[in-house]
Scaffold this motif. Structure first.
Motif, PDB file in Angstrom:
ATOM      1  N   GLY A   1       0.797  -1.215   0.000  1.00  0.00           N
ATOM      2  CA  GLY A   1       0.000   0.000   0.000  1.00  0.00           C
ATOM      3  C   GLY A   1       0.831   1.267   0.000  1.00  0.00           C
ATOM      4  N   PHE A   2       2.132   1.142  -0.324  1.00  0.00           N
ATOM      5  CA  PHE A   2       3.024   2.299  -0.296  1.00  0.00           C
ATOM      6  C   PHE A   2       3.078   3.048  -1.623  1.00  0.00           C
ATOM      7  N   GLY A   3       2.535   2.452  -2.690  1.00  0.00           N
ATOM      8  CA  GLY A   3       2.595   3.097  -3.991  1.00  0.00           C
ATOM      9  C   GLY A   3       3.718   2.551  -4.849  1.00  0.00           C
ATOM     10  N   PRO A   4       3.886   3.094  -6.076  1.00  0.00           N
ATOM     11  CA  PRO A   4       4.833   2.545  -7.048  1.00  0.00           C
ATOM     12  C   PRO A   4       6.289   2.845  -6.702  1.00  0.00           C
ATOM     13  N   VAL A   5       7.176   2.041  -7.267  1.00  0.00           N
ATOM     14  CA  VAL A   5       8.622   2.235  -7.173  1.00  0.00           C
ATOM     15  C   VAL A   5       9.197   2.203  -8.580  1.00  0.00           C
ATOM     16  N   THR A   6      10.037   3.159  -8.911  1.00  0.00           N
ATOM     17  CA  THR A   6      10.659   3.212 -10.234  1.00  0.00           C
ATOM     18  C   THR A   6      12.172   3.277 -10.093  1.00  0.00           C
ATOM     19  N   ALA A   7      12.857   2.967 -11.192  1.00  0.00           N
ATOM     20  CA  ALA A   7      14.318   3.060 -11.225  1.00  0.00           C
ATOM     21  C   ALA A   7      14.723   4.521 -11.342  1.00  0.00           C
ATOM     22  N   GLY A   8      15.607   4.965 -10.480  1.00  0.00           N
ATOM     23  CA  GLY A   8      16.047   6.350 -10.477  1.00  0.00           C
ATOM     24  C   GLY A   8      17.060   6.650 -11.568  1.00  0.00           C
ATOM     25  N   ASP A   9      17.387   7.908 -11.705  1.00  0.00           N
ATOM     26  CA  ASP A   9      18.352   8.375 -12.696  1.00  0.00           C
ATOM     27  C   ASP A   9      19.768   7.992 -12.254  1.00  0.00           C
ATOM     28  N   PRO A  10      20.512   7.207 -13.064  1.00  0.00           N
ATOM     29  CA  PRO A  10      21.880   6.838 -12.687  1.00  0.00           C
ATOM     30  C   PRO A  10      22.783   8.048 -12.486  1.00  0.00           C
ATOM     31  N   GLY A  11      22.481   9.141 -13.173  1.00  0.00           N
ATOM     32  CA  GLY A  11      23.301  10.337 -13.062  1.00  0.00           C
ATOM     33  C   GLY A  11      23.217  11.003 -11.702  1.00  0.00           C
ATOM     34  N   SER A  12      22.226  10.623 -10.905  1.00  0.00           N
ATOM     35  CA  SER A  12      22.068  11.239  -9.587  1.00  0.00           C
ATOM     36  C   SER A  12      22.815  10.481  -8.500  1.00  0.00           C
ATOM     37  N   ARG A  13      23.440   9.357  -8.849  1.00  0.00           N
ATOM     38  CA  ARG A  13      24.118   8.535  -7.851  1.00  0.00           C
ATOM     39  C   ARG A  13      25.599   8.429  -8.181  1.00  0.00           C
ATOM     40  N   GLY A  14      26.405   8.354  -7.148  1.00  0.00           N
ATOM     41  CA  GLY A  14      27.825   8.124  -7.316  1.00  0.00           C
ATOM     42  C   GLY A  14      28.122   6.635  -7.367  1.00  0.00           C
ATOM     43  N   ALA A  15      29.374   6.306  -7.159  1.00  0.00           N
ATOM     44  CA  ALA A  15      29.789   4.913  -7.221  1.00  0.00           C
ATOM     45  C   ALA A  15      29.579   4.242  -5.875  1.00  0.00           C
ATOM     46  N   GLY A  16      29.467   2.915  -5.887  1.00  0.00           N
ATOM     47  CA  GLY A  16      29.278   2.163  -4.662  1.00  0.00           C
ATOM     48  C   GLY A  16      29.824   0.754  -4.813  1.00  0.00           C
ATOM     49  N   ASP A  17      29.916   0.034  -3.694  1.00  0.00           N
ATOM     50  CA  ASP A  17      30.476  -1.317  -3.713  1.00  0.00           C
ATOM     51  C   ASP A  17      29.715  -2.260  -4.634  1.00  0.00           C
ATOM     52  N   VAL A  18      28.412  -2.048  -4.782  1.00  0.00           N
ATOM     53  CA  VAL A  18      27.629  -2.945  -5.633  1.00  0.00           C
ATOM     54  C   VAL A  18      28.163  -2.963  -7.054  1.00  0.00           C
ATOM     55  N   SER A  19      28.747  -1.854  -7.499  1.00  0.00           N
ATOM     56  CA  SER A  19      29.257  -1.787  -8.864  1.00  0.00           C
ATOM     57  C   SER A  19      30.385  -2.785  -9.106  1.00  0.00           C
ATOM     58  N   ILE A  20      31.120  -3.112  -8.049  1.00  0.00           N
ATOM     59  CA  ILE A  20      32.253  -4.031  -8.191  1.00  0.00           C
ATOM     60  C   ILE A  20      31.793  -5.420  -8.608  1.00  0.00           C
ATOM     61  N   VAL A  21      30.577  -5.805  -8.212  1.00  0.00           N
ATOM     62  CA  VAL A  21      30.095  -7.159  -8.506  1.00  0.00           C
ATOM     63  C   VAL A  21      28.979  -7.167  -9.538  1.00  0.00           C
ATOM     64  N   ALA A  22      28.652  -6.008 -10.109  1.00  0.00           N
ATOM     65  CA  ALA A  22      27.523  -5.915 -11.036  1.00  0.00           C
ATOM     66  C   ALA A  22      27.718  -6.761 -12.290  1.00  0.00           C
ATOM     67  N   GLN A  23      28.961  -7.030 -12.652  1.00  0.00           N
ATOM     68  CA  GLN A  23      29.213  -7.841 -13.853  1.00  0.00           C
ATOM     69  C   GLN A  23      28.956  -9.329 -13.610  1.00  0.00           C
ATOM     70  N   TYR A  24      28.787  -9.734 -12.352  1.00  0.00           N
ATOM     71  CA  TYR A  24      28.667 -11.150 -12.035  1.00  0.00           C
ATOM     72  C   TYR A  24      27.241 -11.605 -11.735  1.00  0.00           C
ATOM     73  N   LEU A  25      26.357 -10.699 -11.319  1.00  0.00           N
ATOM     74  CA  LEU A  25      25.009 -11.115 -10.924  1.00  0.00           C
ATOM     75  C   LEU A  25      24.053  -9.926 -11.016  1.00  0.00           C
ATOM     76  N   ASP A  26      22.758 -10.220 -10.972  1.00  0.00           N
ATOM     77  CA  ASP A  26      21.748  -9.164 -11.006  1.00  0.00           C
ATOM     78  C   ASP A  26      21.822  -8.359  -9.707  1.00  0.00           C
ATOM     79  N   CYS A  27      21.678  -7.039  -9.832  1.00  0.00           N
ATOM     80  CA  CYS A  27      21.877  -6.158  -8.684  1.00  0.00           C
ATOM     81  C   CYS A  27      20.785  -5.103  -8.584  1.00  0.00           C
ATOM     82  N   LEU A  28      20.499  -4.707  -7.352  1.00  0.00           N
ATOM     83  CA  LEU A  28      19.606  -3.583  -7.089  1.00  0.00           C
ATOM     84  C   LEU A  28      20.155  -2.824  -5.886  1.00  0.00           C
TER      85      LEU A  28
END
Length: 428
Positions: free
Chosen positions: A363-390
């Motif tokens: 009941g919280f409403g919709p969720v959408t993917a944000g603009d990549p340009g608004s975020r910096g780098a993070g640890d998740v990027s290191i493993v993004a080539q190996y598995l699906d990430c959010l």
């Protein structure tokens, strides 16, 4: 009064209709999160009130010890990954459980903040009924607690049995240690998983990150002929190192600044008759006089990008600009890799769709993917080539990395509920 009553009834009816989409088990999870919230908030206050700037190794370990006890209590096997002494970082906390049910999850947090010991300390403070402040409250101790609180609610309902989950808290996300050892174990454990969920700060209740930009560094050095200022621009003297650096930086701006997702920032410049620049300490000193043409300039900057191809294309253009020097000057540029980009993928979008469905069902409403340009780098990027990430599943707020960083305390329990149901549905 009648109008307000009708609106309230309509809202209640809508929430009741949404709640019908939750199973009986999921309703129990939500109730458990709500019941545990005072405990979760107390834990958040405790860890925020410990300085854990990346270079405060003792503080990072202290925060890690607190989370380690919490994970031990809910049946995870915990360990500490030490770093070699030369890396000068505290290490990482790993909490694991193994089973055969559902997808194997890799949950990402970090224990350190950008606020080092020599900076003014800001303790956890509740500013009003919806806002709290404190060092790392948003980035990302709030997110760490979101992750833990979600897992606690699942464990208390017997829903972690036979699941495979690795919760990985790095100790140097804000200033990653150099060398392969800094992330070797992190990558190895991610490769054993199917899905990565990262709990960096959320852009809000209705946004997640299917993509993040990467970051890298560059250093520009320009050289000119030292001479009396009255001779500048003359053929036998030339333009000097400062004008050469200015030319290059302005051409970077003119030729690269309009490309989507690409940014570059000259963060430090030192130039003069004598120049000293210490990259490790991000510190520079210069001595010069207005009547002496500067023979040397050092510029340090960063480069942010969405894909490796975008990074390499930008570097090629920058090298070409650097190569065309003004008369009697020369320049050189070097690049250092940092965190890779995390491009959007169909698998990442599928996870965003799950977040959207869970949010709607709550009941919280919709969720959408944000603009990549608004975020910096993070640890998740290191493993993004190996598995699906959010990413972006942590607490919401404003002003990360700055004094007065805040967290939205009203959205905090809702984000825990969303995370708990996402983990539950992925592990069924």
């Amino acid at each position: 009064m009648r109008k307000r009553l009708l609106l309230a009834c309509a809202f209640a009816a809508t929430f009741a209709a949404q709640a019908q989409k939750l199973t009986a088990t999921e309703k129990k999870i939500v109730a458990t999160v709500q019941r545990n919230m005072p405990q979760s908030e107390k834990l958040l206050v405790q860890v925020v009130n410990i300085n854990s700037g990346t270079l405060n190794l003792k503080g990072v370990r202290e925060v890690g010890d607190i989370f380690r006890k919490e994970f031990d209590a809910i049946g995870f096997k915990t360990s500490w990954v030490d770093m070699p002494a030369e890396v000068q970082r505290a290490g990482h906390l790993v909490a694991q459980r193994k089973g055969k049910k559902g997808k194997k999850l890799f949950l990402i947090g970090h224990l350190d903040t950008v606020f080092e010991l020599d900076m003014p300390f800001s303790p956890y403070t509740q500013l009003n009924d919806s806002t709290a402040t404190g060092q790392g409250v948003n980035d990302m101790k709030g997110g760490d607690v979101v992750m833990l609180a979600a897992l606690q609610a699942l464990q208390q309902n017997g829903l972690l049995d036979n699941t495979t989950i690795t919760a990985y808290f790095t100790g140097d996300e804000e200033r990653k240690g150099t060398g392969d050892a800094a992330r070797a174990d992190f990558i190895a454990k991610a490769k054993e998983s199917d899905v990565a969920l990262a709990f960096e700060s959320a852009a809000g209740l209705h946004s997640v990150a299917t993509a993040r930009r990467g970051s890298s560094g560059w250093q520009l050095k320009t050289y000119g002929q030292a001479a009396h200022s009255s001779g500048i621009f003359k053929p036998n003297v030339g333009y000097g190192a400062v004008f050469e650096a200015a030319r290059i930086l302005d051409e970077f701006r003119e030729k690269l600044s309009q490309e989507q997702y690409l940014t570059f920032n000259p963060g430090l410049i030192v130039g003069g008759s004598e120049v000293k620049y210490d990259a490790a300490k991000a510190h520079g000193e210069a001595v010069g006089k207005t009547n002496i043409i500067s023979p040397e300039v050092d510029v340090a900057g960063d480069l942010r990008f969405l894909t490796e191809q975008q990074k390499e294309d930008a570097r090629t253009k920058m090298r070409d600009i650097v190569a065309h020097s003004l008369p009697n000057t020369r320049a050189e540029i070097t690049f250092t890799d940092g965190l890779p980009g995390m491009p959007p993928t169909p698998g990442n979008q599928k996870l965003a769709t799950l977040a959207d469905q869970v949010s709607r069902d709550l009941g919280f409403g919709p969720v959408t993917a944000g603009d990549p340009g608004s975020r910096g780098a993070g640890d998740v990027s290191i493993v993004a080539q190996y598995l699906d990430c959010l990413d972006g599943l942590g607490s919401s707020g404003k002003g990360a990395h700055a004094p007065g960083e805040t967290m939205n305390t009203k959205e905090f329990p809702l984000l825990v509920q969303r995370a708990a149901l996402m983990i539950y549905r992925l592990t069924r």
